[in-house]
Design a protein around this motif. Structure first.
Motif, PDB file in Angstrom:
ATOM      1  N   LEU B 104       0.830  -1.209   0.000  1.00  0.00           N
ATOM      2  CA  LEU B 104       0.000   0.000   0.000  1.00  0.00           C
ATOM      3  C   LEU B 104       0.866   1.262   0.000  1.00  0.00           C
ATOM      4  O   LEU B 104       0.677   2.152  -0.832  1.00  0.00           O
ATOM      5  CB  LEU B 104      -0.938  -0.011   1.217  1.00  0.00           C
ATOM      6  CG  LEU B 104      -1.836   1.209   1.389  1.00  0.00           C
ATOM      7  CD1 LEU B 104      -2.859   1.304   0.256  1.00  0.00           C
ATOM      8  CD2 LEU B 104      -2.577   1.168   2.728  1.00  0.00           C
ATOM      9  N   ILE B 105       1.838   1.328   0.900  1.00  0.00           N
ATOM     10  CA  ILE B 105       2.623   2.575   0.974  1.00  0.00           C
ATOM     11  C   ILE B 105       3.461   2.787  -0.278  1.00  0.00           C
ATOM     12  O   ILE B 105       3.647   3.912  -0.724  1.00  0.00           O
ATOM     13  CB  ILE B 105       3.491   2.670   2.268  1.00  0.00           C
ATOM     14  CG1 ILE B 105       4.433   1.486   2.399  1.00  0.00           C
ATOM     15  CG2 ILE B 105       2.615   2.822   3.500  1.00  0.00           C
ATOM     16  CD1 ILE B 105       5.394   1.612   3.583  1.00  0.00           C
ATOM     17  N   CYS B 108       1.316   4.107  -3.112  1.00  0.00           N
ATOM     18  CA  CYS B 108       1.095   5.542  -2.856  1.00  0.00           C
ATOM     19  C   CYS B 108       2.315   6.342  -3.298  1.00  0.00           C
ATOM     20  O   CYS B 108       2.215   7.361  -3.973  1.00  0.00           O
ATOM     21  CB  CYS B 108       0.879   5.823  -1.372  1.00  0.00           C
ATOM     22  SG  CYS B 108      -0.604   5.152  -0.669  1.00  0.00           S
ATOM     23  N   ASN B 111       2.573   6.696  -6.836  1.00  0.00           N
ATOM     24  CA  ASN B 111       1.373   7.340  -7.386  1.00  0.00           C
ATOM     25  C   ASN B 111       0.907   6.642  -8.656  1.00  0.00           C
ATOM     26  O   ASN B 111       0.577   7.279  -9.659  1.00  0.00           O
ATOM     27  CB  ASN B 111       1.624   8.838  -7.627  1.00  0.00           C
ATOM     28  CG  ASN B 111       0.341   9.595  -7.837  1.00  0.00           C
ATOM     29  OD1 ASN B 111      -0.708   9.243  -7.275  1.00  0.00           O
ATOM     30  ND2 ASN B 111       0.383  10.617  -8.670  1.00  0.00           N
ATOM     31  N   LEU B 155      -4.818   5.167   8.523  1.00  0.00           N
ATOM     32  CA  LEU B 155      -4.322   4.920   7.165  1.00  0.00           C
ATOM     33  C   LEU B 155      -4.551   6.097   6.224  1.00  0.00           C
ATOM     34  O   LEU B 155      -3.863   6.213   5.216  1.00  0.00           O
ATOM     35  CB  LEU B 155      -4.968   3.667   6.576  1.00  0.00           C
ATOM     36  CG  LEU B 155      -4.294   2.335   6.900  1.00  0.00           C
ATOM     37  CD1 LEU B 155      -4.886   1.236   6.032  1.00  0.00           C
ATOM     38  CD2 LEU B 155      -2.786   2.373   6.691  1.00  0.00           C
ATOM     39  N   CYS B 156      -5.486   6.970   6.543  1.00  0.00           N
ATOM     40  CA  CYS B 156      -5.676   8.139   5.680  1.00  0.00           C
ATOM     41  C   CYS B 156      -4.490   9.084   5.822  1.00  0.00           C
ATOM     42  O   CYS B 156      -3.969   9.594   4.832  1.00  0.00           O
ATOM     43  CB  CYS B 156      -6.987   8.853   6.004  1.00  0.00           C
ATOM     44  SG  CYS B 156      -8.404   7.924   5.421  1.00  0.00           S
ATOM     45  N   THR B 159      -1.444   7.247   4.048  1.00  0.00           N
ATOM     46  CA  THR B 159      -1.442   7.262   2.573  1.00  0.00           C
ATOM     47  C   THR B 159      -1.243   8.684   2.049  1.00  0.00           C
ATOM     48  O   THR B 159      -0.607   8.880   1.018  1.00  0.00           O
ATOM     49  CB  THR B 159      -2.754   6.669   2.006  1.00  0.00           C
ATOM     50  OG1 THR B 159      -3.859   7.299   2.652  1.00  0.00           O
ATOM     51  CG2 THR B 159      -2.829   5.177   2.220  1.00  0.00           C
ATOM     52  N   LYS B 160      -1.771   9.629   2.786  1.00  0.00           N
ATOM     53  CA  LYS B 160      -1.565  11.040   2.403  1.00  0.00           C
ATOM     54  C   LYS B 160      -0.074  11.377   2.457  1.00  0.00           C
ATOM     55  O   LYS B 160       0.490  11.944   1.515  1.00  0.00           O
ATOM     56  CB  LYS B 160      -2.358  11.926   3.362  1.00  0.00           C
ATOM     57  CG  LYS B 160      -2.236  13.410   3.096  1.00  0.00           C
ATOM     58  CD  LYS B 160      -2.977  14.164   4.190  1.00  0.00           C
ATOM     59  CE  LYS B 160      -2.578  15.616   4.214  1.00  0.00           C
ATOM     60  NZ  LYS B 160      -3.169  16.304   5.369  1.00  0.00           N
ATOM     61  N   ALA B 164      -0.176   9.626  -1.947  1.00  0.00           N
ATOM     62  CA  ALA B 164      -1.373   9.278  -2.727  1.00  0.00           C
ATOM     63  C   ALA B 164      -2.010  10.561  -3.271  1.00  0.00           C
ATOM     64  O   ALA B 164      -2.032  11.583  -2.583  1.00  0.00           O
ATOM     65  CB  ALA B 164      -2.368   8.539  -1.842  1.00  0.00           C
ATOM     66  N   VAL B 167      -7.144  10.930  -1.156  1.00  0.00           N
ATOM     67  CA  VAL B 167      -7.384  10.147   0.064  1.00  0.00           C
ATOM     68  C   VAL B 167      -8.685  10.619   0.707  1.00  0.00           C
ATOM     69  O   VAL B 167      -8.880  11.828   0.901  1.00  0.00           O
ATOM     70  CB  VAL B 167      -6.227  10.321   1.086  1.00  0.00           C
ATOM     71  CG1 VAL B 167      -6.530   9.570   2.376  1.00  0.00           C
ATOM     72  CG2 VAL B 167      -4.894   9.865   0.509  1.00  0.00           C
ATOM     73  N   TYR B 193      -7.025   6.453  -2.587  1.00  0.00           N
ATOM     74  CA  TYR B 193      -7.315   5.572  -1.459  1.00  0.00           C
ATOM     75  C   TYR B 193      -8.620   6.029  -0.811  1.00  0.00           C
ATOM     76  O   TYR B 193      -8.742   7.195  -0.415  1.00  0.00           O
ATOM     77  CB  TYR B 193      -6.173   5.641  -0.430  1.00  0.00           C
ATOM     78  CG  TYR B 193      -6.476   4.931   0.863  1.00  0.00           C
ATOM     79  CD1 TYR B 193      -6.359   3.545   0.967  1.00  0.00           C
ATOM     80  CD2 TYR B 193      -6.897   5.641   1.989  1.00  0.00           C
ATOM     81  CE1 TYR B 193      -6.652   2.895   2.148  1.00  0.00           C
ATOM     82  CE2 TYR B 193      -7.189   4.989   3.182  1.00  0.00           C
ATOM     83  CZ  TYR B 193      -7.063   3.620   3.261  1.00  0.00           C
ATOM     84  OH  TYR B 193      -7.355   2.971   4.431  1.00  0.00           O
ATOM     85  N   GLU B 195     -11.113   4.907   2.310  1.00  0.00           N
ATOM     86  CA  GLU B 195     -11.371   4.001   3.432  1.00  0.00           C
ATOM     87  C   GLU B 195     -12.857   4.069   3.753  1.00  0.00           C
ATOM     88  O   GLU B 195     -13.392   5.148   4.026  1.00  0.00           O
ATOM     89  CB  GLU B 195     -10.532   4.432   4.630  1.00  0.00           C
ATOM     90  CG  GLU B 195     -10.649   3.490   5.805  1.00  0.00           C
ATOM     91  CD  GLU B 195      -9.710   3.919   6.933  1.00  0.00           C
ATOM     92  OE1 GLU B 195      -8.560   4.304   6.647  1.00  0.00           O
ATOM     93  OE2 GLU B 195     -10.152   3.894   8.084  1.00  0.00           O
TER      94      GLU B 195
END
Lengths: 69, 271
Positions: B104-105, B108, B111, B155-156, B159-160, B164, B167, B193, B195
């Motif tokens: 996931l990271i 992000c 991109n 996680l927001c 990911t920000k 990403a 988000v 992303y 959530e």
């Protein structure tokens, strides 16, 4: 004129979680004894769509009635 | 909106428990896809393992049910092989934040134009209720019978920070905003992303004094704080709250576009 809707239930998919009935602003839905949802007061649907949007089982449909026929 | 054309009707009713929020998240995703106006033949939906990852089985697109935590790795390959495809990853808090957290990271960071929807029900539902990296502190699970002592990921924010392009966080209770986040996420070229706070009445709710699906939705309603309001609140006040809204919305260059540009530069003798 206020919007009117027609609600239908797909019984095969309904698991009776009661989410639609709880959040119906007009309280037109209710659980039957067999655990399936039922439209108890079809004439009062205002086609707000809240039941259809939240139903986790895609078991409820709202159609907007044209010209309040 | 007519959802039926996007379902594999013969697979319904689905296997999720009565009142499980995952069905609502899935329909919100489908509404987002419909709004995007994509050709279903160009849409690929990829998942890993877990309750959330059952969703592609009910969706009539090109779908791929892969291995635990690795959906983003498969999706990266699909997107790189054919950047024209619209690639959506459906994952859960266990699949996406624990075993798949590393993928996931890095997605992000690059991109890459994949849209990840993480169904966060705070628990490993499919294996009957172990705590996940998203389970709130103090919550009861089979593996935390005296209350979870680990703090959950945000996680927001993660990911920000990891770059990403888009988000957002929404809840099943606030269905219309959740659908609007899907629409915005799918309209982006880069990594998105979303959530979605979902409810697991069977393995989270019943153990944590939320006895019905409706009680769990009421919990979402009561505990949600809009991101604009949260900006004026103290960290202590935000303890245990669900901050909802759009965390990042930017237009950095997407990875496969950068990759293709490099190839054409090399072929044109510029490098």
């Amino acid at each position: 004129m206020p919007k009117k809707g027609e609600v239908s239930i797909i019984e095969k998919r309904c698991k009776g979680c009661n989410i639609c009935a709880t959040y119906c602003p007009k309280k037109i839905l209710g659980l039957r004894e067999d655990g399936k949802m039922e439209v108890k007061d079809p004439d009062n649907c205002i086609a707000c769509d809240l039941c259809e949007l939240r139903c986790p089982d895609y078991a409820i449909k709202v159609e907007v009635k044209e010209n309040n026929e | 909106m007519e959802l039926e054309k996007y379902f594999r009707e013969n697979k319904l009713p689905h296997i999720w428990c009565p009142g499980c929020g995952h069905g609502t998240v899935m329909s919100s995703i489908i509404r987002g896809i419909d709004k995007a106006g994509w050709d279903p033949n160009k849409v690929v939906v990829v998942s890993g393992i877990g309750c959330s990852s059952r969703a592609p089985g009910y969706m009539d697109f090109n779908t791929l049910h892969t291995v635990h935590g690795r959906a983003i790795a498969f999706a990266t390959g699909i997107k790189l092989a054919n950047p024209e495809l619209k690639v959506i990853v459906l994952t859960g808090d266990g699949d996406g934040a624990a075993i798949g957290g590393n993928h996931l990271i890095h997605a992000c960071r690059r991109n890459i134009g994949i849209k990840v929807v993480l169904f966060n029900n705070y628990i490993y539902g499919m294996t009957s209720g172990q705590y996940s990296p998203m389970t709130p502190e103090g919550s009861l699970a089979t593996t935390s019978p005296y209350g979870n002592i680990e703090p959950p990921f945000d996680l927001c924010e993660l990911t920000k920070s990891a770059n990403a392009n888009f988000v957002a966080r929404g809840t099943v209770y606030h269905t219309r905003p959740l659908i609007s986040y899907m629409e915005k996420a799918f309209a982006k070229d880069g990594f998105s992303y979303v959530e979605a706070i979902s409810q697991c009445p069977t393995y989270y709710g019943r153990r944590n004094r939320l006895k019905s699906p409706v009680e769990m939705l009421e919990w979402q309603k009561k505990n949600s704080v809009d991101i604009k309001k949260a900006a004026d609140m103290e960290p202590e006040e935000l303890q245990g709250k669900i901050v909802t809204g759009i965390f990042a919305d930017r237009e950095k260059e997407e990875y496969t576009a950068r990759y293709d540009r490099l190839i054409s530069e090399i072929q044109g003798g510029k490098k």
